[in-house]
Design an enzyme around this catalytic site. Structure first.
Site, short mmCIF file in Angstrom:
data_model
loop_
_atom_site.label_atom_id
_atom_site.label_comp_id
_atom_site.label_asym_id
_atom_site.label_seq_id
_atom_site.Cartn_x
_atom_site.Cartn_y
_atom_site.Cartn_z
N LYS A 22 29.53 50.81 33.90
CA LYS A 22 29.99 49.42 34.18
C LYS A 22 29.20 48.69 35.06
O LYS A 22 28.99 47.50 34.83
CB LYS A 22 31.28 49.70 35.15
N ASN A 23 28.65 49.32 36.16
CA ASN A 23 27.98 48.55 37.34
C ASN A 23 26.56 48.07 36.83
O ASN A 23 25.97 47.06 37.25
CB ASN A 23 27.87 49.33 38.52
N ARG A 37 34.68 40.80 41.53
CA ARG A 37 33.70 40.26 42.70
C ARG A 37 32.22 40.17 41.99
O ARG A 37 31.50 39.18 42.31
CB ARG A 37 33.37 41.38 43.79
N CYS A 51 38.50 41.67 49.65
CA CYS A 51 38.94 43.00 48.68
C CYS A 51 39.34 44.04 49.51
O CYS A 51 39.12 44.29 50.64
CB CYS A 51 37.29 43.33 48.15
N ARG A 66 33.04 42.49 52.54
CA ARG A 66 32.17 42.09 51.21
C ARG A 66 31.50 40.73 51.13
O ARG A 66 31.76 39.96 50.35
CB ARG A 66 32.66 42.58 49.99
N ASP A 94 30.93 55.32 45.65
CA ASP A 94 31.86 55.48 44.69
C ASP A 94 32.46 56.78 44.03
O ASP A 94 33.21 56.88 43.36
CB ASP A 94 31.19 54.51 43.28
N ILE A 122 29.33 52.81 53.86
CA ILE A 122 28.88 51.48 53.00
C ILE A 122 30.13 50.47 53.21
O ILE A 122 30.04 49.26 53.69
CB ILE A 122 28.78 52.00 51.59
N ARG A 171 39.55 49.30 34.90
CA ARG A 171 38.59 48.45 35.42
C ARG A 171 37.13 49.08 35.14
O ARG A 171 36.14 48.43 34.87
CB ARG A 171 38.74 47.71 36.95
C1 EPZ Z 1 27.82 47.48 44.13
O1 EPZ Z 1 28.85 46.50 44.90
C2 EPZ Z 1 29.14 48.13 43.09
N1 EPZ Z 1 29.52 47.20 42.53
C3 EPZ Z 1 30.13 48.89 44.01
O2 EPZ Z 1 30.87 49.69 43.14
C4 EPZ Z 1 29.36 50.01 44.82
O3 EPZ Z 1 30.31 50.50 45.70
C5 EPZ Z 1 28.32 49.11 45.81
O4 EPZ Z 1 27.55 48.41 45.08
C6 EPZ Z 1 27.59 50.15 46.67
O5 EPZ Z 1 27.03 51.06 45.93
C7 EPZ Z 1 29.05 46.63 41.31
O6 EPZ Z 1 27.87 47.09 41.03
C8 EPZ Z 1 29.61 45.76 40.31
P1 EPZ Z 1 26.52 45.99 48.11
P2 EPZ Z 1 27.96 45.42 45.96
O7 EPZ Z 1 26.03 44.60 48.01
O8 EPZ Z 1 26.87 44.80 44.99
C9 EPZ Z 1 27.68 44.74 52.55
C10 EPZ Z 1 32.90 50.31 42.25
O9 EPZ Z 1 33.76 51.07 42.54
N2 EPZ Z 1 27.01 43.34 52.25
O10 EPZ Z 1 25.42 47.11 47.90
O11 EPZ Z 1 29.09 44.40 46.07
C11 EPZ Z 1 28.89 44.90 51.96
O12 EPZ Z 1 30.06 44.28 52.53
C12 EPZ Z 1 32.28 49.18 42.98
O13 EPZ Z 1 32.35 50.18 41.02
C13 EPZ Z 1 26.73 42.31 53.01
O14 EPZ Z 1 27.05 42.41 54.34
O15 EPZ Z 1 27.64 46.55 47.09
C14 EPZ Z 1 29.19 46.52 51.75
O16 EPZ Z 1 29.55 46.75 53.04
C15 EPZ Z 1 33.26 49.19 44.43
N3 EPZ Z 1 26.30 41.17 52.79
C16 EPZ Z 1 27.67 46.89 51.93
O17 EPZ Z 1 26.81 45.84 52.12
C17 EPZ Z 1 25.93 40.77 51.37
O18 EPZ Z 1 25.37 39.77 51.05
C18 EPZ Z 1 27.18 47.27 50.23
O19 EPZ Z 1 27.45 46.21 49.39
C19 EPZ Z 1 26.00 41.95 50.57
C20 EPZ Z 1 26.67 42.97 51.10
#
Ligand code: EPZ
Length: 423
Positions: free
Chosen positions: A22-23, A94, A118, A123, A309, A331, A401
């Site tokens: 998915k991701n 998202r 969320c 996020r 995850d 995370i 999802r």
């Molecule tokens: C991806 O989300 C995945 N989603 C998530 O999977 C996964 O949990 C996550 O990466 C971490 O591995 C998809 O790929 C669609 P991040 P993403 O940007 O890209 C903070 C699932 O269950 N952050 O690495 O949104 C954020 O708040 C989902 O399939 C900022 O502060 O994750 C978080 O605490 C859930 N500012 C951390 O970093 C930013 O601009 C990680 O977020 C971006 C992120």
């Protein structure tokens, strides 16, 4: 609203096929915006999130045709492009924010709704927007939308240091940089397999990218990208989830399409807990080594660390382990909402901030429980597989999802599980 009913039914045996990720797919599909030639994805998962991304891309002017029962997504963006991603679609998912980089790169402008709240955390998108600003984009927030404009209509290469290895920000900047003027370097980039899959696809489209899978990615911008066909990488989170089924219930299950390199840190924890993982010709074979599961401590980290995850699913396993386990969620700031539901099933869990202490009990008991997010929902199903009596998991739209054909896959290895409509 549908629910899923599970009854503990002893050991599981057989094979479970693992779908495309998915991701990965949610990042690969927006890449079609980077070219006016067709991009075809094979091994695509059949999920409601993929349907939402299809809806979003079609609203931007892309043609998206789903074939072979949804496993092939043929996409093309040769006509006029609409650069506005509407709130009504973005609020559902998202990952819609992954059109920001490609739209800016192709059209020099974009209006993308901020996704909003969320369940698992705030996020924000600051790492995405700071990176794009470094590439010459002017971005401001108005009426809940990010309004972005590339200086002179074209992004330029830049050296970008991420404060955190964000997956989404790495994907957005990576795509944006493929058509930028000059060279972009992302330092402290995310290293997830989904990033490598995206970079592999972009290279097949003619992009010049080095270093994906490491913390430093270098992208040499080109004038245009061409079409390609790309096979979506295996879903390591679906893989890890089903590896836990025989771990929790006993028995032996082979996960078709699985490989250790996708789940290295996770396998180390399974080994410490008393679970054997072997590579086979077709994938991975999982069974308990002997007797009861042992308690282990877990800290979630960016890849190649333990994936956030799989944290909820791992908690379900540790609920009946021998001893006390400590899980630290590093995370997301609010990703223990499955804990009170597992407690309803008789688990012994204490949560303080980002730390959960799980003291193993002999047996869980079935109960009606509520899914709160995608990974929490499947952790409740896993717990129900080993519990006494019946577990009824409500709000399973969360599950749809990210997991295709859960009932068919688990009943195929002997689980007593069914989907109940509209209850
Ligand atoms: C991806 O989300 C995945 N989603 C998530 O999977 C996964 O949990 C996550 O990466 C971490 O591995 C998809 O790929 C669609 P991040 P993403 O940007 O890209 C903070 C699932 O269950 N952050 O690495 O949104 C954020 O708040 C989902 O399939 C900022 O502060 O994750 C978080 O605490 C859930 N500012 C951390 O970093 C930013 O601009 C990680 O977020 C971006 C992120």
């Amino acid at each position: 609203m549908d629910s899923i009913v599970v009854r503990g039914n002893g050991p599981l045996n057989g094979q479970i096929p693992i779908a495309g990720a998915k991701n990965a797919c949610l990042a690969l599909m927006p890449a079609t915006l980077l070219s006016d030639e067709p991009l075809t994805l094979t091994n695509a998962p059949r999920l409601s999130d993929i349907a939402t991304m299809t809806q979003l891309l079609q609203s931007l002017g892309a043609e998206v045709t789903s074939m072979q029962d949804g496993q092939v997504q043929a996409m093309s963006c040769h006509g006029a492009i609409n650069t506005r991603a509407e709130y009504d679609i973005v609020r559902k998912m998202r990952a819609s924010n992954l059109v920001l980089g490609p739209l800016l790169a192709r059209e020099g402008r974009a209006e993308v709704s901020l996704p909003g709240g969320c369940a698992i955390g705030a996020r924000p998108m600051d790492i995405h927007t700071d990176g794009l600003a470094k590439m010459g984009a002017e971005i401001d927030l108005r009426d809940g939308y990010l309004h972005a404009k590339a200086d002179g209509g074209k992004l330029k290469g830049a050296v970008i240091d991420f404060p955190f290895a964000s997956v989404g920000a790495t994907e957005n900047i990576l795509m944006a940089a493929t058509l930028a003027k000059g060279t972009t370097v992302i330092n402290n980039a995310a290293r997830e397999p989904e990033i490598v899959d995206l970079a592999t696809c972009l290279r097949a489209m003619g992009a010049q990218i080095d270093g994906d899978g490491t913390s430093t990615i270098t992208i040499q911008g080109v004038d245009r990208l061409h079409g390609a066909t790309h096979r979506v990488v295996t879903d390591r989170i679906e893989l890890g989830t089903y590896m836990l089924a025989p771990a929790i219930c006993g028995g032996e299950v082979e996960l078709l399409g699985g490989s250790i390199d996708l789940v290295g840190a996770f396998c180390e924890k399974l080994d410490a807990a008393g679970i054997s993982v072997e590579e086979t010709e077709k994938g991975l074979k999982v069974h308990r080594k002997n007797g009861r599961i042992r308690a282990v401590d877990v800290v979630t980290e960016p890849f190649p660390g333990f994936p956030t995850d799989l944290q909820a699913q791992m908690m379900a396993l540790l609920c009946t382990a021998e001893g006390t386990s400590v899980l630290e969620e590093k995370i997301f700031e609010n990703r223990f909402m499955h804990a009170p539901e597992l407690t309803r099933m008789g688990a012994n869990i204490e949560v303080h901030g980002g730390t959960a202490t799980v003291t193993g009990v002999d047996k869980l008991k079935g109960a009606p429980v509520m899914a709160t997010d995608l990974r929490a929902s499947v952790s409740l199903i896993l717990a129900g597989l080993a519990a006494e009596g019946e577990t009824r998991v409500g709000r399973v739209y969360h599950l749809d999802r990210g997991y295709e054909q859960v009932v068919r896959k688990l009943s195929g290895v002997g689980a007593q599980i069914e989907r109940v409509h509209g209850e």
